[in-house]
Design a protein around this motif. Structure first.
Motif, short mmCIF file in Angstrom:
data_model
loop_
_atom_site.label_atom_id
_atom_site.label_comp_id
_atom_site.label_asym_id
_atom_site.label_seq_id
_atom_site.Cartn_x
_atom_site.Cartn_y
_atom_site.Cartn_z
N UNK A 201 0.83 -1.21 0.00
CA UNK A 201 0.00 0.00 0.00
C UNK A 201 0.85 1.25 0.00
N UNK A 202 2.08 1.13 0.50
CA UNK A 202 3.00 2.28 0.53
C UNK A 202 3.77 2.44 -0.77
N UNK A 203 3.54 1.54 -1.73
CA UNK A 203 4.19 1.66 -3.03
C UNK A 203 5.28 0.64 -3.30
N UNK A 204 5.54 -0.28 -2.37
CA UNK A 204 6.58 -1.30 -2.58
C UNK A 204 6.05 -2.35 -3.55
N UNK A 205 6.71 -2.51 -4.69
CA UNK A 205 6.29 -3.46 -5.71
C UNK A 205 7.42 -4.42 -6.10
N UNK A 206 8.46 -4.51 -5.29
CA UNK A 206 9.64 -5.27 -5.73
C UNK A 206 9.82 -6.55 -4.93
N UNK A 207 10.15 -7.62 -5.67
CA UNK A 207 10.52 -8.90 -5.08
C UNK A 207 12.02 -9.06 -5.26
N UNK A 208 12.75 -9.38 -4.18
CA UNK A 208 14.21 -9.46 -4.22
C UNK A 208 14.70 -10.88 -3.92
N UNK A 209 15.82 -11.22 -4.53
CA UNK A 209 16.51 -12.47 -4.23
C UNK A 209 17.96 -12.16 -3.88
N UNK A 210 18.41 -12.65 -2.72
CA UNK A 210 19.78 -12.44 -2.26
C UNK A 210 20.48 -13.80 -2.15
N UNK A 211 21.82 -13.76 -2.26
CA UNK A 211 22.63 -14.89 -1.80
C UNK A 211 23.27 -14.44 -0.50
N UNK A 212 23.22 -15.32 0.50
CA UNK A 212 23.71 -14.94 1.83
C UNK A 212 24.62 -16.04 2.38
N UNK A 213 25.46 -15.62 3.30
CA UNK A 213 26.33 -16.55 4.03
C UNK A 213 25.90 -16.56 5.49
N UNK A 214 25.63 -17.75 6.00
CA UNK A 214 25.15 -17.85 7.38
C UNK A 214 26.26 -17.59 8.41
N UNK A 215 27.51 -17.67 7.98
CA UNK A 215 28.63 -17.56 8.93
C UNK A 215 29.17 -16.15 9.06
N UNK A 216 28.45 -15.17 8.52
CA UNK A 216 28.90 -13.80 8.69
C UNK A 216 29.46 -13.21 7.41
N UNK A 217 30.28 -12.18 7.57
CA UNK A 217 30.83 -11.42 6.43
C UNK A 217 32.06 -12.13 5.84
N UNK A 218 31.79 -13.31 5.26
CA UNK A 218 32.91 -14.11 4.73
C UNK A 218 33.02 -14.03 3.22
N UNK A 219 32.06 -13.41 2.57
CA UNK A 219 32.12 -13.30 1.11
C UNK A 219 32.97 -12.07 0.77
N UNK A 220 33.95 -12.25 -0.11
CA UNK A 220 34.83 -11.14 -0.46
C UNK A 220 34.96 -10.94 -1.98
N UNK A 221 33.91 -11.34 -2.70
CA UNK A 221 33.89 -11.15 -4.15
C UNK A 221 32.44 -11.16 -4.62
N UNK A 222 32.20 -10.53 -5.74
CA UNK A 222 30.86 -10.57 -6.31
C UNK A 222 30.59 -11.96 -6.85
N UNK A 223 29.40 -12.48 -6.58
CA UNK A 223 29.04 -13.83 -7.06
C UNK A 223 28.30 -13.77 -8.40
N UNK A 224 28.13 -12.57 -8.93
CA UNK A 224 27.50 -12.44 -10.25
C UNK A 224 28.55 -12.60 -11.35
N UNK A 225 28.11 -12.97 -12.55
CA UNK A 225 29.07 -13.13 -13.67
C UNK A 225 29.84 -11.84 -13.96
#
Length: 225
Positions: A201-225
């Motif tokens: 109702x406030x105008x949000x129309x976006x569906x998002x998909x994330x990749x996440x790491x359960x162990x914290x800030x351990x990702x140090x590179x983009x996982x996209x091509x």
């Protein structure tokens, strides 16, 4: 013999050849050089045959034009229904985005207090919480716990589909995400985010998909091509 008892010879039968007779003569008169008929002769058959050919060609031309027009209409429909090759393509209920586009991490980073409406595909987040009202955006080559890899934007005039349909659509969005070789270096999970009835109702129309790491800030590179 009484010549009166001999019946007279019958009159000569009428001729059908159209040659005029001279009364009292012994035989037919010589054929005239020309004959003028009392009425002009009419032969409708040649006229009908002459008119039949143009009519036939017109019918053939109409059939050819209709066939060509039908082929063009079919081709236009086929081209419009063919799947596109662009990464951002129109879904039946929105626009799917799976590649990095501005403004994904263009501003000086890290940046705190970023609202979800400002997220773009390719952005990376430190200490990410999908329920939080804001997040900390960081460069993807530094430690982070999540990256936005795909979104689907519904049209503004779309009615609220409901929680379950949105949840199913978010799963489709994650399935459409394209990951690069770096994704194999980390233990990752997909995490979906979609509007609630209140945010819709406030105008949000976006569906998002994330990749996440359960162990914290351990990702140090983009996982996209």
């Amino acid at each position: 013999m009484n010549h009166q008892d001999i019946p007279p010879k019958p009159a000569s039968p009428p001729r059908t050849g159209g040659m005029p007779q001279i009364q009292g003569g012994a035989g037919p008169a010589p054929a005239p050089e020309s004959v003028t008929w009392s009425q002009p002769r009419h032969d409708p058959a040649p006229e009908k045959r002459a008119n039949r050919k143009p009519a036939l060609w017109k019918a053939v031309l109409v059939v050819v034009v209709l066939a060509v027009a039908g082929s063009l209409v079919w081709l236009a429909v086929w081209l419009n229904s063919s799947p596109g090759t662009n990464a951002a393509k129109k879904d039946a209920q929105g626009v799917l985005q799976t590649t990095v586009t501005p403004p994904a991490t263009p501003q000086p980073l890290p940046r705190e207090g970023v609202a979800p409406a400002e997220y773009a595909v390719g952005d990376c987040f430190k200490d990410f919480d999908p329920q939080a009202l804001t997040s900390t955006m960081v460069p993807c080559d530094t430690g982070h716990s999540a990256q936005l890899v795909a979104t689907l934007q519904y049209p503004d005039n779309t009615e609220y589909p409901g929680a379950e349909p949105l949840k199913a659509k978010a799963l489709e969005v994650c399935q459409a995400a394209k990951l690069g070789p770096a994704a194999k270096q980390f233990q990752l999970n997909y995490q979906r985010s979609f509007p609630s009835s209140t945010s819709w109702e406030s105008g949000d129309r976006r569906v998002d998909c994330y990749v996440t790491a359960d162990t914290g800030n351990v990702i140090n590179a983009s996982v996209l091509p």
